[in-house]
Write a protein that holds these residues in place. Structure first.
Motif, PDB file in Angstrom:
ATOM      1  N   SER A 187       0.828  -1.206   0.000  1.00  0.00           N
ATOM      2  CA  SER A 187       0.000   0.000   0.000  1.00  0.00           C
ATOM      3  C   SER A 187       0.865   1.260   0.000  1.00  0.00           C
ATOM      4  O   SER A 187       0.546   2.241  -0.681  1.00  0.00           O
ATOM      5  CB  SER A 187      -0.928  -0.001   1.218  1.00  0.00           C
ATOM      6  OG  SER A 187      -1.795  -1.109   1.197  1.00  0.00           O
ATOM      7  N   THR A 190       2.242   1.735  -3.430  1.00  0.00           N
ATOM      8  CA  THR A 190       1.193   2.236  -4.325  1.00  0.00           C
ATOM      9  C   THR A 190       0.916   3.714  -4.082  1.00  0.00           C
ATOM     10  O   THR A 190       0.751   4.489  -5.033  1.00  0.00           O
ATOM     11  CB  THR A 190      -0.097   1.420  -4.126  1.00  0.00           C
ATOM     12  OG1 THR A 190       0.190   0.025  -4.234  1.00  0.00           O
ATOM     13  CG2 THR A 190      -1.128   1.795  -5.171  1.00  0.00           C
ATOM     14  N   THR A 213      -5.137   6.505  -1.300  1.00  0.00           N
ATOM     15  CA  THR A 213      -4.782   5.250  -1.985  1.00  0.00           C
ATOM     16  C   THR A 213      -4.152   4.261  -1.011  1.00  0.00           C
ATOM     17  O   THR A 213      -4.460   3.064  -1.042  1.00  0.00           O
ATOM     18  CB  THR A 213      -3.810   5.538  -3.144  1.00  0.00           C
ATOM     19  OG1 THR A 213      -4.421   6.450  -4.054  1.00  0.00           O
ATOM     20  CG2 THR A 213      -3.448   4.261  -3.875  1.00  0.00           C
ATOM     21  N   ASN A 217      -6.119   0.679  -0.135  1.00  0.00           N
ATOM     22  CA  ASN A 217      -5.520  -0.591  -0.555  1.00  0.00           C
ATOM     23  C   ASN A 217      -5.572  -1.651   0.536  1.00  0.00           C
ATOM     24  O   ASN A 217      -5.275  -2.815   0.260  1.00  0.00           O
ATOM     25  CB  ASN A 217      -4.076  -0.365  -1.007  1.00  0.00           C
ATOM     26  CG  ASN A 217      -3.973  -0.083  -2.485  1.00  0.00           C
ATOM     27  OD1 ASN A 217      -3.729  -0.960  -3.307  1.00  0.00           O
ATOM     28  ND2 ASN A 217      -4.190   1.176  -2.858  1.00  0.00           N
ATOM     29  N   SER A 224      -8.619  -1.015  -4.219  1.00  0.00           N
ATOM     30  CA  SER A 224      -7.768  -0.538  -5.317  1.00  0.00           C
ATOM     31  C   SER A 224      -8.601  -0.012  -6.475  1.00  0.00           C
ATOM     32  O   SER A 224      -8.217   0.964  -7.141  1.00  0.00           O
ATOM     33  CB  SER A 224      -6.854  -1.666  -5.792  1.00  0.00           C
ATOM     34  OG  SER A 224      -7.612  -2.783  -6.226  1.00  0.00           O
ATOM     35  N   THR A 228      -8.439   3.891  -7.819  1.00  0.00           N
ATOM     36  CA  THR A 228      -8.119   4.216  -9.215  1.00  0.00           C
ATOM     37  C   THR A 228      -9.201   5.087  -9.836  1.00  0.00           C
ATOM     38  O   THR A 228      -8.900   6.055 -10.559  1.00  0.00           O
ATOM     39  CB  THR A 228      -7.949   2.926 -10.024  1.00  0.00           C
ATOM     40  OG1 THR A 228      -6.973   2.083  -9.389  1.00  0.00           O
ATOM     41  CG2 THR A 228      -7.483   3.231 -11.432  1.00  0.00           C
ATOM     42  N   GLN A 256      -1.609  -0.311  -9.948  1.00  0.00           N
ATOM     43  CA  GLN A 256      -2.418  -1.119  -9.039  1.00  0.00           C
ATOM     44  C   GLN A 256      -2.357  -2.598  -9.410  1.00  0.00           C
ATOM     45  O   GLN A 256      -2.298  -3.469  -8.539  1.00  0.00           O
ATOM     46  CB  GLN A 256      -3.876  -0.627  -9.061  1.00  0.00           C
ATOM     47  CG  GLN A 256      -4.113   0.739  -8.463  1.00  0.00           C
ATOM     48  CD  GLN A 256      -4.176   0.698  -6.950  1.00  0.00           C
ATOM     49  OE1 GLN A 256      -3.904  -0.323  -6.316  1.00  0.00           O
ATOM     50  NE2 GLN A 256      -4.528   1.823  -6.343  1.00  0.00           N
ATOM     51  N   GLY A 260      -0.742  -4.928  -6.829  1.00  0.00           N
ATOM     52  CA  GLY A 260      -1.807  -5.658  -6.147  1.00  0.00           C
ATOM     53  C   GLY A 260      -2.013  -7.075  -6.629  1.00  0.00           C
ATOM     54  O   GLY A 260      -2.357  -7.956  -5.832  1.00  0.00           O
TER      55      GLY A 260
END
Length: 353
Positions: A187, A190, A213, A217, A224, A228, A256, A260
């Motif tokens: 996370s 990201t 974000t 996450n 996610s 986005t 992502q 992810g």
């Protein structure tokens, strides 16, 4: 009655669960530090506990201050983007139907955006109260940890049963800790990637979107996607060309997906063998009971329930349903901890065999 109590006492219970997770994350580290020696001086358990508690308190208060400051920044800046946001959403509606643009714009303008933003700011203010309560819970848990083994043994009234319960708790803590550490790392990566993307395109709200974000996450599968989409909407509001917003959406989606769907499962390994359908059900249930905080805690709670049920013969079907392959046993790890090979069987039956 249980559901009623879960809903009515959600503020205290959510704070308590978060405190238990934070305590479990640092318990093993405290034990390791208490064994260290610096020359002839040994780090005592009490000193290691105080250091860990101070670190947790400082980190939580710092994170709360950062979140509150970012929310205030968003609140003060969002009102200036209200007209641009309405126009951007109306343009999206026009892609499907030209007649819908005016209708969508009129409908959105009828919404009292300022009242919702004020409510959001008020909810952010409650974060400090929750943080203080979590710190108090963690402090008292550190104070009680030295006597936990004795209490567990007296509660079970049997050393073997107490040792087995201790191994179950250790298994839960180890797996939840692994999940949280991997999830936090992915996370954070990201969030940093989103911050760099927004800074590269010269967009506002890079810091708040990176934090959002990072937080979203933690919600499996759904978080996610929401992050986005929100990033694409923020970009669409600020940039004049829809193609640029689409490019930002594609870049964020690729980030992502890589972190992810590729990096996260690779780091997670088989430590979190839970059913994907079970995760969605857990998200729905705890989201309905505790709201957004419940969605963050859904997976750790589900892992704990699966491990406990796998050690209780009568509840084993629940563990089978919650596991990914229908194999909830953790016999190889438990044997390394000194537990019986098949935890689903009672200790007495294994001894007889």
């Amino acid at each position: 009655m249980i559901l009623f109590l879960l809903v009515q006492a959600r503020f205290i219970l959510i704070s308590l669960v978060i405190a238990i997770i934070l305590f479990a994350l640092t318990a093993d580290a405290i034990t390791a530090f208490s064994r260290l020696r610096i020359g002839s001086w040994k780090i005592t358990n009490w000193l290691a506990s105080m250091a860990a508690f101070t670190l947790i308190a400082v980190v939580l208060l710092t994170l709360s201050a950062i979140v509150i400051s970012q929310v205030n920044s968003v609140v003060t800046t969002t009102l200036t983007y209200t007209d641009q946001a309405i126009a951007a959403v109306a343009r999206l509606a026009a892609l499907f139907s030209p007649e819908a643009e005016a209708t969508v714009e009129a409908s959105i303008r009828s919404i009292q955006v300022s009242s919702y933003i004020t409510t959001l700011a008020g909810q952010a203010g409650n974060l400090l109260s929750a943080t203080t309560l979590v710190i108090l819970f963690v402090g008292f848990m550190f104070a009680e940890r030295l006597w936990f083994g004795t209490k567990l043994e007296n509660l079970m009234d049997d050393k073997d049963r107490a040792a087995r319960v201790g191994r179950i708790i250790h298994s839960i803590v180890r797996r939840v800790n692994h999940y949280l550490l991997v999830k936090t790392g992915v996370s954070a990566a990201t969030g940093v990637a989103v911050y760099l993307v927004m800074q590269g395109f010269g967009l506002d709200f890079a810091g708040p979107m990176a934090i959002l974000t990072f937080v979203l996450n933690y919600i499996p599968s759904v978080g996610s996607i929401i992050a986005t989409i929100l990033l694409a909407l923020v970009a669409l509001i600020q940039v004049p060309e829809p193609a640029t917003a689409l490019l930002i959406f594609v870049i964020a989606g690729m980030v992502q997906f890589m972190l992810g769907s590729v990096i996260d499962p690779m780091l997670m390994g088989r430590a979190l063998r839970v059913s994907s359908f079970g995760i969605i059900v857990s998200l729905s249930f705890w989201g309905a009971v505790w709201g957004i905080p419940g969605m963050f805690l859904a997976v750790p709670i589900m892992v704990a329930i699966m491990i406990v049920c796998s050690h209780i013969p009568s509840a084993r079907p629940v563990a089978v349903l919650l596991s990914r392959e229908g194999l909830p046993d953790f016999g190889d790890e438990d044997e390394r901890m000194g537990a019986p090979a098949n935890p689903a069987k009672p200790v007495s039956n294994q001894a007889a065999e």
